[in-house]
Design an enzyme around this catalytic site. Sequence first.
Site, PDB file in Angstrom:
ATOM      1  CB  SER A 116      -7.097   3.030   9.179  1.00  0.00           C
ATOM      2  OG  SER A 116      -5.595   2.776   9.274  1.00  0.00           O
ATOM      3  CB  CYS A 153     -10.258  -6.825   8.973  1.00  0.00           C
ATOM      4  SG  CYS A 153      -9.091  -6.510   7.867  1.00  0.00           S
ATOM      5  CG  HIS A 200      -8.516  -5.729  12.625  1.00  0.00           C
ATOM      6  ND1 HIS A 200      -7.936  -7.284  11.843  1.00  0.00           N
ATOM      7  CD2 HIS A 200      -8.366  -4.802  12.109  1.00  0.00           C
ATOM      8  CE1 HIS A 200      -7.682  -6.605  11.209  1.00  0.00           C
ATOM      9  NE2 HIS A 200      -7.679  -5.064  11.179  1.00  0.00           N
ATOM     10  CB  SER A 251     -11.002  -0.682   6.660  1.00  0.00           C
ATOM     11  OG  SER A 251      -9.869  -0.377   7.480  1.00  0.00           O
ATOM     12  CD  GLU A 298     -10.086  -6.539   4.162  1.00  0.00           C
ATOM     13  OE1 GLU A 298      -9.989  -5.453   3.072  1.00  0.00           O
ATOM     14  OE2 GLU A 298      -9.950  -6.447   4.777  1.00  0.00           O
TER      15      GLU A 298
END
Length: 445
Positions: A211, A120, A244, A364, A83
Site C-alpha cells: 500500500s 481516504c 494524506h 487506496s 469508508e
Amino acid sequence: MTKVGIDAIEVWSGKLRFDLPEEFAPVKGEDPAKYTKGLGLFASSFPDAYEDIVTMGANAAYRLMDRKDIAPEEVGRIDVATESSFDKSKPISTYVAGALEQVFDGNFTHANKGERKFACLSGTQALDDALNWILAGRNRGRGGLVITTDTALYERGDAGEATQGAGAVAMYVTEDPDLLELSSTQGIGSLDETDFLKPNQQFPSVDGKRSMQVYLARMREALEDFESVAGRTHPDDYRFIPFHTPFPGMVRKAARLGFRHMIRDTEIEEELADEIGRQPREEDYDDRDAYEEDILSYMEELTETEAYQEWYDRVIDPTLYISENVGNWYTSSVHIARVSALMHALEADIDLAGEKFLVGSYGSGAQAEIHEETILPGWKDEIRQNNVDEQLEARHDIDFGEYELVHDQHNLKKESELEPFTTPEGEFVFDGWGPMNERKYTYVE
Ligand code: CAA
C-alpha cells in the site's frame, strides 16, 4: 470569476486516547521508537461507547453551523465521505441531517444528500462535488456541507492496528469564502489496485508494504498530471503541502520524492550538485536496477542536505501535528493536515494571506489527487476559533485492556455493552437501535 472554496472548518476527535509508545508497544514487545520515530505516531484517538461516524460528523457540523450562524435552509447539499459506513443504502448524510434537525429550528428538506466513496480520497472528491455544483450555478446562493468521518479500526493483530484513529471534519464550501479558495486545476493518478479494501467486511484486508508503494506511485502520477495543466512545480511555490497522512512516516517518504521531482533542472539541483551531484536521469541508463540503486543513494544524500531539511521543517512538518496525536482518520486525514498547518501558522504569527497550499490526497484502491488552494485574508479569524488543542487535551486515556474492550464495542460482529469512559455534554450520542435495525441518535444537553 466567482471565488469558491472553504469558508469554515471544524474538527471533532474521538473522545479516547490510546498512547502507542507507552501502552501498545510494550504489549506488542516492540521498541516504542518504532512508533515515535518510525511511524511518527504518539497516540490514537478512539470513539467512546456512545460515539460513531454519525455522532462525530454531526458534532463537527453542528459546531460549524452554530459558530457561523448557518441555518439548515442555507445548506444546499450535504455530502458525507467515509469508508466506515454501516449502511449500504441509506447514506450517512441522512442520519447526520436527521440528528442536526433535532437541534435546529429549520430543516434540510431541499438539501441534496449523498455519500462519497473512494477510500481516504473521498473527502477531497466531495469538496470537488461542492465546488462543481457552485461553479455550475446550481447552488442558489447556498453552501455545501462536506463531512469526512471514520472509525479507522483494523482487525486485531493486523499490522495496521498501529495506525488506527477516529474523528471527523466538517467543511463548508461557499462562494466568496473566508478561509481558502479551491483552484480548478487538478492532477489525478489512478489504477485498479488491491492494496487495501473492505469487500463486505468491516475491517480492511491490507497489504501494508505494498500500500505504501501504491501510495507513492499514484501520488507521482497525480503530480505529473497536475504539472501538465499547471506547469512545473517548484518547492518555493507552496507555503505548506498537506498530504494524506495514514501516519507521518508515510508523508516523510512522499515529501522526499516530491522534493526530488520539484528540484529537477532547477537552481536548487545545481546548488546541491557540488555536495551530492546531480540526480540520476533514467534516460542515461540501460539497466533499470542500476538506475534505481543510484536514485536511492541520491535520495538518501538529498534528505541529509540542509536545503531539504529546511524545506521539510517549513513546508511539511507543520502539517503533521494533529496526525501524530490521533493516528489515521482516513477521509479526514488530509484535511486535518491542512488544519495543522493553519494552526501552526497562527501560533507562529506567519502571514499566510495569498500564499498557496499544494494538497495531495490519496485513496487506496487506488487514486491520488493533487490540487492547489489559495489562503484568503479571513483565515486567521477562522482558525483562531477552532478548539482542536482543547479536544485533544480533554481525551480520556485508556490502557491496553480498555483498548481491547473499546475495539470489541465497535466491532459489528461482537455483542458488547461497554460503559462509557466519558460523559457526553452538548453533543450527539448513539442511542440504540430502531425497529428497522437503524441506528438512533439523541442530542445530550
Ligand atoms: N526505531 C526507529 N524506527 C523504527 C524502529 C525503531 N526501533 N522500528 C521500526 N522502525 C521503522 C521502520 O524502519 C519503518 O520505517 P521505514 O519504512 O522508513 O523503514 C517504520 O518504523 C515502520 O516499521 P515496520 O515497517 O516494521 O512496521 P510494520 O511492518 O509493523 O507496518 C505498516 C507498517 C505496513 C505501515 C502498517 O502499519 C500497516 O499495514 N498500516 C496500514 C496500511 C497503511 O497505512 N498504508 C499506508 C499507505 S495506504 C494509505 O495511505 C491509505 C490508508 O489510509 C490506509
